[in-house]
Design a protein around this motif. Sequence first.
Motif, mmCIF file in Angstrom:
data_model
loop_
_atom_site.group_PDB
_atom_site.id
_atom_site.type_symbol
_atom_site.label_atom_id
_atom_site.label_comp_id
_atom_site.label_asym_id
_atom_site.label_seq_id
_atom_site.Cartn_x
_atom_site.Cartn_y
_atom_site.Cartn_z
ATOM 1 N N UNK A 547 0.852 -1.193 0.000
ATOM 2 C CA UNK A 547 0.000 0.000 0.000
ATOM 3 C C UNK A 547 0.889 1.245 0.000
ATOM 4 N N UNK A 548 0.294 2.337 -0.459
ATOM 5 C CA UNK A 548 1.000 3.621 -0.503
ATOM 6 C C UNK A 548 0.208 4.629 0.323
ATOM 7 N N UNK A 549 0.920 5.317 1.241
ATOM 8 C CA UNK A 549 0.290 6.388 2.024
ATOM 9 C C UNK A 549 0.852 7.714 1.534
ATOM 10 N N UNK A 550 -0.001 8.575 1.050
ATOM 11 C CA UNK A 550 0.410 9.896 0.570
ATOM 12 C C UNK A 550 0.186 10.888 1.704
ATOM 13 N N UNK A 551 1.281 11.494 2.184
ATOM 14 C CA UNK A 551 1.209 12.437 3.302
ATOM 15 C C UNK A 551 1.285 13.854 2.748
ATOM 16 N N UNK A 552 0.303 14.653 3.091
ATOM 17 C CA UNK A 552 0.260 16.058 2.666
ATOM 18 C C UNK A 552 -0.269 16.899 3.811
ATOM 19 N N UNK A 553 0.444 17.941 4.152
ATOM 20 C CA UNK A 553 -0.034 18.860 5.181
ATOM 21 C C UNK A 553 -0.250 18.222 6.531
ATOM 22 N N UNK A 554 0.519 17.196 6.839
ATOM 23 C CA UNK A 554 0.425 16.582 8.161
ATOM 24 C C UNK A 554 -0.700 15.585 8.311
ATOM 25 N N UNK A 555 -1.318 15.167 7.190
ATOM 26 C CA UNK A 555 -2.366 14.142 7.233
ATOM 27 C C UNK A 555 -2.106 13.144 6.112
ATOM 28 N N UNK A 556 -2.693 11.972 6.235
ATOM 29 C CA UNK A 556 -2.624 10.993 5.143
ATOM 30 C C UNK A 556 -3.762 11.299 4.181
ATOM 31 N N UNK A 557 -3.373 11.906 3.055
ATOM 32 C CA UNK A 557 -4.388 12.359 2.099
ATOM 33 C C UNK A 557 -4.927 11.214 1.268
ATOM 34 N N UNK A 558 -4.098 10.216 0.974
ATOM 35 C CA UNK A 558 -4.520 9.078 0.168
ATOM 36 C C UNK A 558 -3.877 7.819 0.724
ATOM 37 N N UNK A 559 -4.582 6.697 0.617
ATOM 38 C CA UNK A 559 -4.053 5.424 1.105
ATOM 39 C C UNK A 559 -4.651 4.302 0.257
ATOM 40 N N UNK A 560 -3.760 3.526 -0.362
ATOM 41 C CA UNK A 560 -4.226 2.416 -1.192
ATOM 42 C C UNK A 560 -3.068 1.795 -1.934
ATOM 43 N N UNK A 561 -3.378 0.843 -2.816
ATOM 44 C CA UNK A 561 -2.315 0.233 -3.610
ATOM 45 C C UNK A 561 -1.876 1.207 -4.697
ATOM 46 N N UNK A 562 -0.744 0.902 -5.309
ATOM 47 C CA UNK A 562 -0.236 1.738 -6.392
ATOM 48 C C UNK A 562 -1.269 1.864 -7.509
#
Length: 590
Positions: A547-562
């Motif tokens: 899974x990929x966690x996209x961190x933006x502005x101190x929060x996890x904005x997106x979470x899922x597989x590639x």
Amino acid sequence: MSGRTALPVADARSLRRYVRDLARRHPRLLWTALGLHVGAALAGLAAPRLLGNLVQAVEEGTSLGHVDRVVLALAGFLVLQTVLTRYARLTSQVLGEQVLAELREDFVDHVLALPVGTVESAGSGDLLTRTSRDTDQLSWSVRWALPEWTIALITAVVTVIAAVSVGWWVLLPLVVGLPPLVIGLRWYLARAKAGYLRESASYSTINATLTETVEGARTVEALGLGRERVEAIDDDIRESYAAERYTLYLRTVFFPSMELSYLIPTVATLLLGGYLYSQGTVSLGEVTAATLYVQMLIDPVDRIVSILDELQLGAASLARLLGVAQVPDDRTATGRHPDGEQLDASDVRFSYTEGRDVLHGVDLHVGVGERIAMVGPSGAGKSTLGRLLAGIHPPRTGSVTVGGVGLTELPLDELRGHVALVTQEVHVFVGTLRENLALAAPPGAGEERLRDALDAVDALEWADALPEGLDTVVGSGGRALTAAQAQQVALARLVLADPHTLVLDEATSLIDPRAARHLERSLAAVLAGRTVIAIAHRLFSAHDADRVAVVEGGVIAELGTHDELVAAGGSYAALWESWNGGVTDDRADA
């Protein structure tokens, strides 16, 4: 020192308690040294009494044989004093070395136990100054100043007793010299500790500014900050100059006032003794002995006062060294044991500065054996989240747990068996390559285990090519390793430490992209079955992750597989398109 949190300084009560504890650890050496010093001082007191008796005998009429016997007695006491002094100093130095060794071991233990967050907020300058200058100053005080001061104090006490034994009238000249001594000491001691602590703190500030300027030299040059950094160090030097000038002022007032306390008793003894002799109250021999005893007080009292300045420096250094132990722990071991290796972060908020959170209610649940990649722009909070997941910092609110137990509830040794962090900031210690690897290896790990760890991180080939293989001395003063090799050594340590969950913060950033790709594939085979959280800018790590966690502005904005995130067309899709379009096919190949 704006933006830094100064490490604490131990108070006077803590210093006294620590010194008492040290004394209790070495009672035999301590009492032997004190006994020898007292014996040496008593042997030295024979001379004034013998000379006084000789003067009295000459006045009354004596023989050459009596003079010879007195001279032989003087020589005998001198030899005895020399022998006792020699062994007294030897015992004191042995005691001092043992005490100093324990002080250093305690300091190292306390430094290694410091919370990483505290070290980072305090900056390296303060800790470096305590490790270097304060340790050196304390060494000087323990090895030289304290034994000499003890000798002088014992000599002064027994000399006063001997002088008073000549006659009660000797007390009067001694009392006359007390007021300038007491007043001067009270004035000086009330100001000296704070002055020397301020002086030491100014050195810490200078070291911190210099370290930051040197480490950030490229940034300073690129942004044209040279003048600002020069002005900053100038300000630090001005503060250091003011601190040193203040302690110099204390000494220039204190030492001259002490001279009066030395001279007044001697002059008063001669005047009072002469008057009493003229009245027939005391003998010439008593006046001679009393004057010689009072004269003998000048040297030990002078040393007591002079060395007191060194002891103040030593006490200030000791207070700074002991202060490291007073840093509050950022974890409280509860005795609970994790039930499994599930890593969970729930409603995590964290701030480096009061009132300014950098993480805002992060939730992340990592399955056992799952590989998660954290990506996002610089400053988004990826590394901060990674450090919380590794138990480096406790969250301000929320919880980070492994097996249902908070990471800050586990002792560090136990925690590192569950979660470990490797960053791009690695260190090669002075010693052989084998010793560097053995730091993380379990007790009794053999050659094969070390070589397997190096092979797992693609480092075995260059390690075998070293002049003496694993026994080659590396680090400062030894064989210099490249940044990439140093990072591989750090990764090999990680393999040897064998934690279940790994947090890799740009752990392959110093290795070229093609080699890093191969290294990560090699590590993947070694770390199969383990939980891996990889923080990276190179998105092939994200492509391979579960899974990929996209961190933006101190929060996890997106979470899922590639594939899910690319299909969603959000931030990750834009990052992937931008990165994938700017690399060659072999780097983008999955």
